[in-house]
Design a protein around this motif. Sequence first.
Motif, PDB file in Angstrom:
ATOM      1  N   ASN A  97      11.981 -58.454  20.059  1.00 59.05           N
ATOM      2  CA  ASN A  97      11.696 -59.202  18.842  1.00 59.05           C
ATOM      3  C   ASN A  97      11.156 -58.225  17.803  1.00 59.05           C
ATOM      4  O   ASN A  97      10.064 -57.684  17.949  1.00 59.05           O
ATOM      5  N   PHE A  98      11.931 -57.997  16.744  1.00 55.63           N
ATOM      6  CA  PHE A  98      11.531 -57.008  15.743  1.00 55.63           C
ATOM      7  C   PHE A  98      10.313 -57.462  14.932  1.00 55.63           C
ATOM      8  O   PHE A  98       9.662 -56.636  14.304  1.00 55.63           O
ATOM      9  N   ILE A 157       7.171 -55.635  15.925  1.00 56.86           N
ATOM     10  CA  ILE A 157       6.951 -54.331  15.311  1.00 56.86           C
ATOM     11  C   ILE A 157       6.319 -54.497  13.936  1.00 56.86           C
ATOM     12  O   ILE A 157       5.369 -53.781  13.574  1.00 56.86           O
ATOM     13  N   ASN A 158       6.833 -55.455  13.155  1.00 54.76           N
ATOM     14  CA  ASN A 158       6.237 -55.717  11.844  1.00 54.76           C
ATOM     15  C   ASN A 158       4.788 -56.184  11.975  1.00 54.76           C
ATOM     16  O   ASN A 158       3.918 -55.769  11.205  1.00 54.76           O
TER      17      ASN A 158
END
Length: 245
Positions: free
Chosen positions: A182-183, A186-187
């Motif tokens: 799940n990107f 990272i954010n």
Amino acid sequence: MNFFTHLGKFLLMLKGMFSKPENFKMYWKEFMHQCVEIGMGALPIVIIISLFLGAVTTIQTAYQLVSPLVPQSTIAQIVRDSMILELSPTVVSIVLAGVVGSKIASELGNMRVSEQIDALEIMGINTKAYLLFPKILGALVVVPCLIVISAVLGIWGGRTAGELAGILANDTFDIGLRQNLNFFNINFALYKAYTFAFIISSVPAYYGYYVKGGALEIGRASTSAVVVSCILILLADYLLAALLL
């Protein structure tokens, strides 16, 4: 002084950093100096902590997942998400609060006690802008980079520990590493990194800038700065998780 007095002085300090800008060349030289001081000074401890955090997370996760129904690649997913979401941003930031925060507080406190700050103000220099702004800006640039390095090294340390301990092969770890990524995680880690970087730099700068007394008070201010920074990091960690997750 009570909480609101400290908060008011802190906000006025931040306002003072932008009220009377100095020469850009002065800012740039001091900014680069702070980036090197903060980044290179904290890099060795960040590397060591990250490698062992990833290794320990892998071993303890494998110890808990004893069911044959759970694929071994799940270990890699847990290590990846643990390092990205919590261990690298929070644990490393708490360590940096001790390493970087105490240095900032003691440096500014020594300048205040030895009347170097007063001498700069007599010369017409905005000391809040010249001394505090490069430190805070340098931390905002360098600390997120350290946290990204920490996450990468932590995952690599977990991968290596799994192979050396015979828990799971590197190919299996790599498969789990790519599954269900799940990107937003990272954010979210970067949101935390910038928030913690501001706390790590601004709170010790406040305590060091307004210290009064001698060497004993500098030590107390440095200790208070680290303690308050750690508490604010944990509080911000909870608030960001409650608001964004």
